[in-house]
Design a protein around this motif. Structure first.
Motif, PDB file in Angstrom:
ATOM      1  N   GLY A 190       1.070  -0.958  -0.065  1.00 39.87           N
ATOM      2  CA  GLY A 190       0.145  -0.158   0.334  1.00 39.87           C
ATOM      3  C   GLY A 190       0.722   1.508   0.037  1.00 39.87           C
ATOM      4  N   HIS A 191       1.915   0.771  -0.133  1.00 40.88           N
ATOM      5  CA  HIS A 191       2.725   2.224  -0.209  1.00 40.88           C
ATOM      6  C   HIS A 191       3.471   2.329  -1.221  1.00 40.88           C
ATOM      7  CE1 HIS A 191       2.237   3.622   3.498  1.00 40.88           C
ATOM      8  NE2 HIS A 191       2.130   2.134   4.540  1.00 40.88           N
ATOM      9  N   LEU A 192       4.595   3.232  -2.011  1.00 41.05           N
ATOM     10  CA  LEU A 192       5.008   3.381  -2.713  1.00 41.05           C
ATOM     11  C   LEU A 192       6.354   4.413  -2.224  1.00 41.05           C
ATOM     12  CD1 LEU A 192       3.118   4.573  -5.690  1.00 41.05           C
ATOM     13  CD2 LEU A 192       4.192   3.084  -5.902  1.00 41.05           C
ATOM     14  N   LEU A 193       6.322   5.284  -1.336  1.00 41.03           N
ATOM     15  CA  LEU A 193       7.620   5.740  -0.651  1.00 41.03           C
ATOM     16  C   LEU A 193       8.348   4.378  -0.458  1.00 41.03           C
ATOM     17  CD1 LEU A 193       6.633   9.012   1.334  1.00 41.03           C
ATOM     18  CD2 LEU A 193       7.758   8.898  -0.908  1.00 41.03           C
ATOM     19  N   ARG A 198       8.981   0.091   3.525  1.00 43.00           N
ATOM     20  CA  ARG A 198      10.149  -1.512   4.279  1.00 43.00           C
ATOM     21  C   ARG A 198       9.177  -0.943   5.855  1.00 43.00           C
ATOM     22  NH1 ARG A 198      15.044  -2.130   5.549  1.00 43.00           N
ATOM     23  NH2 ARG A 198      15.511  -3.853   7.076  1.00 43.00           N
ATOM     24  N   ALA A 199       8.558  -0.691   6.516  1.00 37.07           N
ATOM     25  CA  ALA A 199       7.665  -0.624   7.507  1.00 37.07           C
ATOM     26  C   ALA A 199       6.206  -1.582   6.971  1.00 37.07           C
ATOM     27  CB  ALA A 199       7.410   0.541   7.654  1.00 37.07           C
ATOM     28  N   ALA A 200       6.735  -1.601   6.213  1.00 36.53           N
ATOM     29  CA  ALA A 200       5.191  -2.339   6.171  1.00 36.53           C
ATOM     30  C   ALA A 200       5.514  -3.755   5.389  1.00 36.53           C
ATOM     31  CB  ALA A 200       4.182  -2.019   4.265  1.00 36.53           C
ATOM     32  N   VAL A 201       6.576  -3.721   4.295  1.00 29.36           N
ATOM     33  CA  VAL A 201       7.156  -5.224   4.302  1.00 29.36           C
ATOM     34  C   VAL A 201       7.996  -5.980   6.042  1.00 29.36           C
ATOM     35  CG1 VAL A 201       9.379  -5.516   3.261  1.00 29.36           C
ATOM     36  CG2 VAL A 201       8.303  -4.349   2.078  1.00 29.36           C
ATOM     37  N   GLU A 202       8.197  -5.263   6.919  1.00 29.01           N
ATOM     38  CA  GLU A 202       8.353  -6.045   8.158  1.00 29.01           C
ATOM     39  C   GLU A 202       7.799  -6.321   8.608  1.00 29.01           C
ATOM     40  OE1 GLU A 202      10.539  -2.873  10.589  1.00 29.01           O
ATOM     41  OE2 GLU A 202      12.714  -2.809   9.015  1.00 29.01           O
ATOM     42  N   ALA A 203       6.737  -5.639   8.410  1.00 25.99           N
ATOM     43  CA  ALA A 203       4.719  -5.958   9.706  1.00 25.99           C
ATOM     44  C   ALA A 203       4.612  -7.496   8.667  1.00 25.99           C
ATOM     45  CB  ALA A 203       3.857  -4.970   9.364  1.00 25.99           C
ATOM     46  N   ILE A 204       4.946  -7.272   7.016  1.00 31.34           N
ATOM     47  CA  ILE A 204       4.088  -8.427   6.558  1.00 31.34           C
ATOM     48  C   ILE A 204       5.294  -9.553   6.474  1.00 31.34           C
ATOM     49  CG2 ILE A 204       4.088  -9.639   4.159  1.00 31.34           C
ATOM     50  CD1 ILE A 204       3.546  -7.156   3.144  1.00 31.34           C
ATOM     51  N   ILE A 212       5.007 -15.893  -0.731  1.00 34.95           N
ATOM     52  CA  ILE A 212       5.289 -16.291  -1.474  1.00 34.95           C
ATOM     53  C   ILE A 212       5.146 -14.930  -3.024  1.00 34.95           C
ATOM     54  CG2 ILE A 212       4.570 -17.221  -4.491  1.00 34.95           C
ATOM     55  CD1 ILE A 212       6.406 -19.453  -2.217  1.00 34.95           C
ATOM     56  N   PRO A 213       3.980 -14.257  -3.113  1.00 37.52           N
ATOM     57  CA  PRO A 213       4.443 -12.943  -3.658  1.00 37.52           C
ATOM     58  C   PRO A 213       5.196 -12.529  -3.175  1.00 37.52           C
ATOM     59  CG  PRO A 213       2.264 -13.467  -3.077  1.00 37.52           C
ATOM     60  CD  PRO A 213       2.988 -14.405  -2.213  1.00 37.52           C
ATOM     61  N   MET A 214       5.853 -12.024  -1.877  1.00 38.34           N
ATOM     62  CA  MET A 214       7.313 -11.046  -1.791  1.00 38.34           C
ATOM     63  C   MET A 214       8.225 -11.476  -2.672  1.00 38.34           C
ATOM     64  SD  MET A 214       6.598  -9.049   0.214  1.00 38.34           S
ATOM     65  CE  MET A 214       8.192  -8.031   0.066  1.00 38.34           C
ATOM     66  N   LEU A 215       8.479 -13.136  -2.960  1.00 38.13           N
ATOM     67  CA  LEU A 215       9.374 -13.601  -3.445  1.00 38.13           C
ATOM     68  C   LEU A 215       9.547 -13.565  -5.084  1.00 38.13           C
ATOM     69  CD1 LEU A 215      12.079 -15.203  -3.594  1.00 38.13           C
ATOM     70  CD2 LEU A 215      10.136 -17.858  -3.644  1.00 38.13           C
ATOM     71  N   VAL A 216       8.081 -13.427  -5.317  1.00 35.00           N
ATOM     72  CA  VAL A 216       7.742 -13.073  -7.192  1.00 35.00           C
ATOM     73  C   VAL A 216       8.090 -11.730  -7.380  1.00 35.00           C
ATOM     74  CG1 VAL A 216       6.172 -13.326  -9.013  1.00 35.00           C
ATOM     75  CG2 VAL A 216       6.384 -14.335  -7.272  1.00 35.00           C
ATOM     76  N   VAL A 272      13.742  -1.376   0.552  1.00 37.36           N
ATOM     77  CA  VAL A 272      12.464  -1.662   0.835  1.00 37.36           C
ATOM     78  C   VAL A 272      12.345  -3.065   1.130  1.00 37.36           C
ATOM     79  CG1 VAL A 272      10.867  -1.531  -1.006  1.00 37.36           C
ATOM     80  CG2 VAL A 272      12.193   0.376  -1.376  1.00 37.36           C
ATOM     81  N   LEU A 273      12.898  -3.718   1.028  1.00 35.14           N
ATOM     82  CA  LEU A 273      12.810  -5.101   0.509  1.00 35.14           C
ATOM     83  C   LEU A 273      13.755  -5.774   1.678  1.00 35.14           C
ATOM     84  CD1 LEU A 273      13.020  -6.534  -3.174  1.00 35.14           C
ATOM     85  CD2 LEU A 273      10.947  -5.913  -1.374  1.00 35.14           C
ATOM     86  N   GLY A 274      14.407  -4.724   2.044  1.00 33.92           N
ATOM     87  CA  GLY A 274      15.980  -5.328   3.474  1.00 33.92           C
ATOM     88  C   GLY A 274      16.459  -6.696   2.844  1.00 33.92           C
TER      89      GLY A 274
END
Length: 501
Positions: A190-193, A198-204, A212-216, A272-274
């Motif tokens: 839900g973010h482009l900044l 990055r905060a959203a990726v950490e929560a995920i 699987i979606p994150m790997l893709v 972003v992805l860490g």
């Protein structure tokens, strides 16, 4: 906020508006404006670097002072300032060194358009370095692609048009994959900044969802930017693109454009992805394998080439492989080595292309090995410049390339599972580098040749290189020596920048 903290935004806007203004100027005035803008933005970048080194931290600039998620952001730190400064110096010297040949190769009525493309290229590279917004990055990736195609096809000679078409097709394939990856990332986070993403990726990651979606997403973004930067086996557009453009365009495209995409990929990995998530996904292993393949196959193609322009272009495939191999090690030391090699390759490859121009001038404008026999005597400075660049690529001590290979070797020691294959790859690739680069250097300083070759060389030797080309070669040699002899502060700055990126 101090004035210096506004410089990243100002430099992007100044470069963009100078391109718009150059559309209405004559070729000479557009050229002078471009040189002035490149010099000004480089000074601004150096000021940003000094400011960030003084504070030891990076900072965020909100355009219009609107916070996330509505605003657009720029983020600057030591690594961004250092990269922008090096890119600015290389671009300034590339434009200066190839200036006279640009006037010869480009039709007079279109000369201002060439410098419009230079301005847009500068603006896009600065934006890729500084932006903290993923969609803004995509927009400037497309601007970069359009400017690159313009720089290639504006010559309208030989195979430049077909090279531009090939470049456009491969670039659009990479851009399309990159956009798909960004769209999927936005759908998940839900973010482009970059920072909120990055905060959203950490929560995920903490919730253990969307694995699987994150790997893709990671794979698609990596492949898209790998295509655009010319990683093997996506390199087939490079020989024609670099070999048949003007000297300035070849130096910029080879030395800077591919590095801009790699720098963006590094930012996405870290910001972003860490980096830990990227390493855990094993994607770095794929990049490592293709990097090693590029190191070897690019050198083999270079050995088989008879045209020196294409030989230099194929060597870029090998050097890009070095960078991805360093990223693929998955360690901080490997990333530092990869970033340092970005700087090394930017300065050295531009030196090779610009120096080669001086050698072609005294060889009947021919590019084959036979015609270049003895060219180092006919144009001593160009011969020295090319020799310095070639020895740097081989890894001769005191030059920038030696430090790069030393960093790669030492970083391999910190990755036990990849240590042996990395050291073997470095040894084999260095040997192959020596075969094709030293062969050409020996050719440049060989006085042997048949009567026809000597006669053509003697007739063309009366042509003298311009002071601009000689100055650019001297400055590139000096830059290479700085990277080689004063590498420790630069390496420390890269490490500090990566820690805050």
């Amino acid at each position: 906020m101090t004035l210096v903290q506004n410089f990243p935004f100002f430099s992007i806007i100044i470069a963009m508006f100078s391109g718009i203004l150059s559309c209405a100027l004559s070729g000479k005035k557009a050229r002078n404006l471009s040189l002035a803008v490149i010099a000004i933005t480089t000074v601004m970048s150096a000021a940003v670097l000094r400011f960030c080194m003084g504070t030891g931290e990076s900072y965020t600039y909100m355009m219009g002072h609107f916070p996330a998620p509505w605003g657009n952001e720029i983020r600057a730190g030591v690594l961004e300032g250092l990269t922008a400064t090096v890119f600015g110096v290389v671009m300034l010297l590339s434009v200066l060194g190839g200036m006279d040949h640009t006037a010869e190769d480009v039709e007079g009525t279109k000369l201002n358009l060439f410098y419009v493309m230079i301005d847009l290229m500068l603006s896009s590279l600065l934006a890729l370095i500084y932006t903290n917004d993923l969609f803004t990055a995509y927009v400037f990736v497309e601007i970069n692609t359009i400017a690159g195609c313009g720089l290639i096809m504006i010559r309208q000679k030989g195979r430049s048009l077909s090279a531009a078409i090939r470049y456009m097709i491969m670039s659009q394939l990479g851009s399309g994959l990159f956009l798909i990856g960004l769209s999927m990332l936005y759908d998940v986070t839900g973010h482009l900044l970059m920072s909120p993403a990055r905060a959203a990726v950490e929560a995920i990651e903490a919730a253990g969802s969307y694995e699987i979606p994150m790997l893709v997403i990671l794979a698609v973004i990596s492949v898209g930017l790998a295509i655009k930067s010319g990683l093997y086996p996506f390199h087939y557009w490079i020989p024609d693109t670099y070999g048949y453009a003007t000297p300035t365009a070849s130096a910029i495209l080879s030395g800077l454009v591919s590095k801009g995409y790699i720098f963006l990929l590094i930012k996405i990995f870290y910001r972003v992805l860490g980096r830990e998530n990227v390493v855990a996904s094993r994607i770095v292993n794929v990049l490592f394998v293709f990097g090693l393949a590029g190191m070897l196959m690019g050198s083999l193609h270079a050995i088989l080439e008879k045209d020196t322009r294409r030989m230099i272009a194929y060597s870029s495939v090998a050097q890009i492989g070095y960078i991805y191999m360093g990223i693929g090690l998955g360690t901080e030391a490997g990333m530092v080595a990869a970033v340092f090699h970005m700087f090394t390759h930017s300065a050295t490859k531009a030196l090779l292309f610009i120096s080669a121009v001086g050698l072609y001038e005294v060889s009947g404008d021919k590019k084959d090995y036979k015609s270049l026999r003895g060219a180092g005597y006919r144009n001593p400075l160009a011969g020295i410049g090319f020799s310095v660049g070639a020895l740097s690529m081989v890894g001769f001590p005191m030059l920038a390339g030696f430090i790069s290979k030393l960093l790669f070797a030492t970083s391999a020691l910190q990755s036990p599972n990849k240590m042996i294959i990395t050291l073997i790859g470095l040894a084999v690739s260095t040997t192959l580098n020596a075969i094709y680069f030293l062969r050409l250097v020996i050719t440049l300083y060989s006085r042997e040749g048949d009567r026809e070759t000597r006669g053509a060389a003697e007739r063309s030797a009366v042509r003298k290189s311009s002071w601009k080309l000689r100055l650019a070669v001297l400055c590139f040699i000096f830059l290479n020596l700085i990277l080689g002899l004063k590498s420790q502060p630069i390496v420390q700055a890269i490490a500090a920048g990566l820690s805050t990126i």
